[in-house]
Design an enzyme around this catalytic site. Structure first.
Site, mmCIF file in Angstrom:
data_model
loop_
_atom_site.group_PDB
_atom_site.id
_atom_site.type_symbol
_atom_site.label_atom_id
_atom_site.label_comp_id
_atom_site.label_asym_id
_atom_site.label_seq_id
_atom_site.Cartn_x
_atom_site.Cartn_y
_atom_site.Cartn_z
ATOM 1 N N CYS B 80 -6.766 4.431 12.470
ATOM 2 C CA CYS B 80 -7.566 3.214 12.561
ATOM 3 C C CYS B 80 -7.029 2.307 13.678
ATOM 4 C CB CYS B 80 -7.662 2.513 11.209
ATOM 5 S SG CYS B 80 -9.019 1.317 11.154
ATOM 6 N N HIS B 186 -10.335 6.661 8.249
ATOM 7 C CA HIS B 186 -9.203 6.601 7.332
ATOM 8 C C HIS B 186 -9.037 7.918 6.593
ATOM 9 C CE1 HIS B 186 -8.108 2.306 7.507
ATOM 10 N NE2 HIS B 186 -9.365 2.139 7.859
ATOM 11 N N GLU B 188 -6.652 8.843 4.823
ATOM 12 C CA GLU B 188 -6.014 8.629 3.523
ATOM 13 C C GLU B 188 -7.023 8.170 2.479
ATOM 14 O OE1 GLU B 188 -5.926 6.649 6.014
ATOM 15 O OE2 GLU B 188 -5.786 4.536 5.417
#
Lengths: 260, 204
Positions: B80, B186, B188
């Site tokens: 990001c 993202h 994650e």
């Protein structure tokens, strides 16, 4: 291509999950961390957690819980409830939530939206606008504190203010339809969509996956959040955490005119 | 061992949790002595460009990472804002980025978007992979990844573009030059696709 989001909205009360009807009578639904694990398995788009007691009780967010939810979750989390300050927002983001939701704080002082946006970035600031129909002519009005307080504000005008102040997303939460599972108030959602350009999410009223496709079909690429639909099953509302699987999601989006 | 750089920005715990489940040794730290021992580095980042760069400058991590990445050539993945820091500069701020991948970070132009919503770019979108890089092995293309940003990386060279996403025009959602990787989305928070990406990165 960016696609519409389908979002379970989970209400926190006394560290457990509950579901309300018209913002009253919370029925216990389960443990929040457990719900996250189940939703991980189902590859859910996003999760929204709203602490329904915090503002009413005059306390801040449950940071320990937020940390645990954010760590365990493989999907983005938006957290709201009792968020009153820029410090709260910064802390919530630093604990790993992607977005912070405010409601009464924005009504009390719209500048908090700008200040939070400066601190954590616009994309992480969500304003939840609770809407009720009031009075003789069923006029739409923004309400706060679990629909106990009137504000005299019109949702469309308030949504415009939130966007101008730097909100990254607005959630239009229909109190009248809460828990009724009879469908979203599409007319109201269309009005807000016409007046704004930032990401928007609808909440309140979903009774079936077809309600979700209807909203997307009529309003466009928006987030569609639901509570009851994803925690109850069947006529007698037995508790069952659920979410459309890959095929059901494709079918739902196709019904809404969305080609993946 | 994966070194997840903890300089106060980005979801380090979610990344660590994924590596824990993958049984891949990792550490969350800002300590250069510990990061030096890592075989791979992850630079997360959320918020504003200048704020993030300032912390890296003032902590000495900028100089340290220059050495780890340009001299020691450790694989590094920026996520990001972490990806945007790889650029030379950003429209969002005044400070210089690392400049490891030539290009600048710009704000999306709303006039290029034909349907609402406009900004931020928020939600699940697909990434079209530009060369068969192993870092994207086993990725479900249709599922895509989760995005949440208003600025994007404009690469000076097409060779550095690893993944392309449509949002109005197309933009570089992933970049790569040698040992340096950047992901605008993202991983994650992108379910199995993210998990695969982290697993693949550890093998580089």
């Amino acid at each position: 291509m960016l696609r519409p989001r389908i979002i379970p909205c989970l209400l926190l009360h006394d560290k457990g999950l509950v579901k309300t009807v018209k913002f009253k009578e919370g029925k216990y639904v389960g443990d929040p961390l457990n719900a996250v694990k189940i939703f991980n398995e189902k590859a859910v788009d996003e999760l929204m957690f709203l602490d329904i007691d915090a503002s009413v009780e005059g306390r801040g967010p449950d940071f320990e819980l937020i940390k645990n939810l954010a760590m365990e979750s493989n999907m983005p989390i938006c957290y709201g409830g009792g968020v009153k300050s820029v410090e709260h927002a910064k802390r919530i983001i630093s604990l790993g939530a992607e977005k912070v939701a405010i409601s009464s704080a924005a009504v009390e002082d719209i500048s908090i939206v700008s200040r939070m946006a400066e601190a954590v970035g616009s994309q992480s600031v969500v304003v939840v606008i609770d809407v009720k129909q009031r009075g003789l002519f069923n006029k739409l009005e923004v309400v706060t504190h679990n629909a106990k307080k009137s504000t005299g504000l019109h949702p469309v005008e308030f949504a415009i203010q939130c966007e101008k102040a730097g909100a990254g997303e607005i959630v239009i939460n229909n109190v009248d339809e809460d828990g009724e599972m009879k469908g979203y108030n599409i007319k109201m959602l269309k009005e807000v969509r016409s007046a704004t350009t930032i990401p928007m999410t609808a909440l309140g009223g979903a009774g079936a996956l077809s309600d979700i496709s209807s909203v997307i079909k009529e309003v466009g690429n928006i987030g569609v959040a639901a509570g009851s639909l994803f925690v109850f099953k069947g006529k007698y509302k037995a508790v069952l955490i659920n979410y459309p699987n890959k095929d059901e999601k494709s079918a739902l989006l196709a019904d809404a005119g969305w080609k993946l | 061992m994966i070194g997840i750089i903890d300089y106060g920005s980005g979801n380090v715990h979610a990344i660590s949790n994924i590596y824990k489940k993958l049984n891949i040794p990792h550490v969350i730290t800002a300590d250069s002595n510990e990061l030096e021992k890592a075989s791979h580095l992850i630079l997360p980042g959320v918020g504003a460009f200048d704020e993030t760069m300032r912390v890296l400058n003032e902590s000495g991590l900028k100089n340290f990472l220059n050495e780890m990445v340009l001299v020691k050539e450790k694989p590094i993945m920026g996520i990001c804002v972490g990806m945007q820091l790889l650029a030379e500069r950003s429209e969002e701020g005044m400070l210089a980025g690392f400049g490891w991948i030539k290009g600048q970070v710009k704000k999306f132009n709303p006039s290029k978007l034909t349907t609402k919503p406009y900004l931020p770019h928020l939600g699940w979108n697909t990434v079209s992979m530009q060369n068969n890089h192993a870092v994207f092995n086993n990725i479900d293309q249709k599922q895509g990844f989760y995005f949440l940003h208003s600025y994007y990386f404009e690469c000076a060279s097409k060779d550095d573009v690893l993944g392309i996403t449509e949002y109005g025009d197309s933009f570089a959602s992933a970049v790569n030059r040698q040992n340096i990787f950047g992901m605008q989305f993202h991983p994650e928070k992108s379910h199995q696709n993210g998990i695969e990406l982290f697993r693949n990165f550890a093998k580089i």
